[in-house]
Design a protein around this motif. Structure first.
Motif, PDB file in Angstrom:
ATOM      1  N   ARG A   8       0.836  -1.209   0.000  1.00 30.66           N
ATOM      2  CA  ARG A   8       0.000   0.000   0.000  1.00 30.66           C
ATOM      3  C   ARG A   8       0.868   1.255   0.000  1.00 30.66           C
ATOM      4  NH1 ARG A   8      -3.331   2.973   4.045  1.00 30.66           N
ATOM      5  NH2 ARG A   8      -5.375   3.416   3.113  1.00 30.66           N
ATOM      6  N   ASN A   9       1.956   1.228   0.759  1.00 32.28           N
ATOM      7  CA  ASN A   9       2.853   2.379   0.800  1.00 32.28           C
ATOM      8  C   ASN A   9       3.545   2.602  -0.540  1.00 32.28           C
ATOM      9  OD1 ASN A   9       2.321   3.064   3.469  1.00 32.28           O
ATOM     10  ND2 ASN A   9       3.939   1.749   4.275  1.00 32.28           N
ATOM     11  N   ILE A  13       3.095   5.893  -2.806  1.00 31.49           N
ATOM     12  CA  ILE A  13       4.219   6.743  -3.211  1.00 31.49           C
ATOM     13  C   ILE A  13       4.183   6.987  -4.718  1.00 31.49           C
ATOM     14  CG2 ILE A  13       6.734   6.839  -3.437  1.00 31.49           C
ATOM     15  CD1 ILE A  13       6.859   5.333  -0.721  1.00 31.49           C
ATOM     16  N   ILE A  14       3.909   5.912  -5.477  1.00 30.83           N
ATOM     17  CA  ILE A  14       3.769   6.065  -6.935  1.00 30.83           C
ATOM     18  C   ILE A  14       2.626   7.026  -7.246  1.00 30.83           C
ATOM     19  CG2 ILE A  14       3.194   4.873  -9.088  1.00 30.83           C
ATOM     20  CD1 ILE A  14       4.496   2.356  -7.877  1.00 30.83           C
ATOM     21  N   GLY A  15       1.516   6.880  -6.507  1.00 28.71           N
ATOM     22  CA  GLY A  15       0.380   7.775  -6.691  1.00 28.71           C
ATOM     23  C   GLY A  15       0.742   9.214  -6.388  1.00 28.71           C
ATOM     24  N   ASN A  16       1.567   9.436  -5.376  1.00 28.31           N
ATOM     25  CA  ASN A  16       2.015  10.783  -5.036  1.00 28.31           C
ATOM     26  C   ASN A  16       2.793  11.402  -6.199  1.00 28.31           C
ATOM     27  OD1 ASN A  16       2.294  11.913  -1.782  1.00 28.31           O
ATOM     28  ND2 ASN A  16       1.250   9.990  -2.184  1.00 28.31           N
ATOM     29  N   VAL A  17       3.664  10.602  -6.809  1.00 26.86           N
ATOM     30  CA  VAL A  17       4.472  11.103  -7.929  1.00 26.86           C
ATOM     31  C   VAL A  17       3.590  11.491  -9.113  1.00 26.86           C
ATOM     32  CG1 VAL A  17       6.239  10.494  -9.627  1.00 26.86           C
ATOM     33  CG2 VAL A  17       6.499   9.773  -7.237  1.00 26.86           C
ATOM     34  N   THR A 181      -6.940   3.879  -6.817  1.00 24.79           N
ATOM     35  CA  THR A 181      -7.946   2.830  -6.614  1.00 24.79           C
ATOM     36  C   THR A 181      -7.281   1.588  -6.022  1.00 24.79           C
ATOM     37  OG1 THR A 181      -9.293   3.641  -8.463  1.00 24.79           O
ATOM     38  CG2 THR A 181      -9.690   1.382  -7.732  1.00 24.79           C
ATOM     39  N   ALA A 182      -6.109   1.244  -6.568  1.00 28.76           N
ATOM     40  CA  ALA A 182      -5.361   0.098  -6.036  1.00 28.76           C
ATOM     41  C   ALA A 182      -4.970   0.351  -4.586  1.00 28.76           C
ATOM     42  CB  ALA A 182      -4.114  -0.150  -6.886  1.00 28.76           C
ATOM     43  N   TYR A 183      -4.531   1.561  -4.300  1.00 30.46           N
ATOM     44  CA  TYR A 183      -4.167   1.939  -2.927  1.00 30.46           C
ATOM     45  C   TYR A 183      -5.347   1.725  -1.986  1.00 30.46           C
ATOM     46  CZ  TYR A 183      -2.978   5.119   0.960  1.00 30.46           C
ATOM     47  OH  TYR A 183      -2.735   5.670   2.199  1.00 30.46           O
ATOM     48  N   LYS A 187      -6.161  -1.961   1.374  1.00 30.41           N
ATOM     49  CA  LYS A 187      -6.852  -1.919   2.668  1.00 30.41           C
ATOM     50  C   LYS A 187      -8.122  -1.140   2.408  1.00 30.41           C
ATOM     51  CE  LYS A 187      -3.428  -2.491   6.308  1.00 30.41           C
ATOM     52  NZ  LYS A 187      -2.849  -1.900   7.538  1.00 30.41           N
ATOM     53  N   PHE A 188      -9.191  -1.861   2.141  1.00 32.34           N
ATOM     54  CA  PHE A 188     -10.391  -1.286   1.534  1.00 32.34           C
ATOM     55  C   PHE A 188     -10.840   0.009   2.188  1.00 32.34           C
ATOM     56  CE2 PHE A 188     -15.027  -1.099   0.680  1.00 32.34           C
ATOM     57  CZ  PHE A 188     -14.918  -0.918  -0.684  1.00 32.34           C
ATOM     58  N   ASP A 189     -10.901   1.059   1.339  1.00 35.34           N
ATOM     59  CA  ASP A 189     -11.387   2.370   1.760  1.00 35.34           C
ATOM     60  C   ASP A 189     -12.356   2.831   0.677  1.00 35.34           C
ATOM     61  OD1 ASP A 189     -11.786   5.113   2.205  1.00 35.34           O
ATOM     62  OD2 ASP A 189      -9.860   5.297   3.224  1.00 35.34           O
ATOM     63  N   ILE A 190     -13.635   2.719   0.967  1.00 35.82           N
ATOM     64  CA  ILE A 190     -14.658   3.005  -0.047  1.00 35.82           C
ATOM     65  C   ILE A 190     -14.638   4.459  -0.489  1.00 35.82           C
ATOM     66  CG2 ILE A 190     -16.489   3.512   1.642  1.00 35.82           C
ATOM     67  CD1 ILE A 190     -18.408   2.092  -0.333  1.00 35.82           C
TER      68      ILE A 190
END
Length: 238
Positions: A8-9, A13-17, A181-183, A187-190
């Motif tokens: 998840r981290n 991090i990729i999502g942040n970039v 979405t993968a993030y 750890k499911f976060d709707i």
């Protein structure tokens, strides 16, 4: 074997970039504004909307609301700073009429956030309740922002041209939606899943349209257009 937290981290991090790149996409627009010392017909609304979206997600990711969401806070905190810079430039070079209109919207957003923060902290005393209240607002505004490319997609279909829908911006918006979405699913976060899942779908639709109408697009010299992802038009980040 990589743990769920580690995976998840990494994805976060990729999502942040990717999200950072989307937040930087309006830079050419504001370079043009500074160069001409006038905002002309550019609207402040996409940047005001993104500012509110970032404020909501920063609040959502704080430990007092939704623990273990620091990567949500970091990227939206950066987005908050960048949008504030963009708006500062807008206010500097806008007319009195434009400045007054944007200022009223900004004051309304600040008042809205103040009320949300106050009510959540005073009336909701568990992380579950706080996450629910703030998350619902995030989903509502995030979904609206991710639906913003519909107008551009309509223009592409009508004109049979992708001139105003840059490929790399569409690709970045798609990857951003997929990544977050993968993030959210690890750890499911709707509340993160819904707007970003829609963002991935809209991004995929843009890429399909691009492939379909690329050949029918008139080959002209590059034009300066106001780029705002989902562009995240306005970029919906997280």
């Amino acid at each position: 074997m990589v743990s769920a937290d580690a995976a998840r981290n990494i994805v976060g991090i990729i999502g942040n970039v990717i999200s950072f790149g989307l937040f930087l996409s309006p830079v050419p627009t504001f370079y043009k504004i500074v160069k001409k010392k006038a905002v002309e017909e550019f609207s402040a609304v996409p940047y005001l909307a993104t500012l509110l979206n970032c404020m909501l997600w920063v609040f959502y990711g704080l430990p007092i609301v939704h623990p273990n969401s620091i990567l949500v806070v970091t990227i939206n905190g950066i987005g908050l700073i960048l949008e504030a810079i963009y708006l500062s430039i807008y206010f500097t070079y806008s007319t009195n009429k434009q400045r007054k209109k944007a200022g009223l919207i900004l004051l309304g957003e600040i008042a809205f956030m103040f009320v949300v923060v106050l009510l959540v902290l005073l009336l909701a005393h568990t992380h579950t309740k706080r996450s629910l209240i703030v998350g619902v607002f995030c989903v509502i505004f995030g979904t609206c922002m991710y639906a913003s490319p519909l107008s551009i997609m309509k223009m592409v279909i009508q004109t049979k041209s992708v001139e105003y829908m840059p490929f790399f911006l569409s690709l970045a918006a798609f990857l951003n939606g997929v990544c977050w979405t993968a993030y959210a699913l690890i750890k499911f976060d709707i509340f993160i899943t819904i707007p970003n899942g829609l963002g991935a779908l809209f991004g995929a639709a843009q890429l399909i349209l691009y492939g379909f109408y690329y050949r029918t697009t008139p080959k002209k010299g590059p034009k300066e257009v106001q780029l705002q992802p989902s562009s995240m038009v306005a970029p919906n980040i997280v």
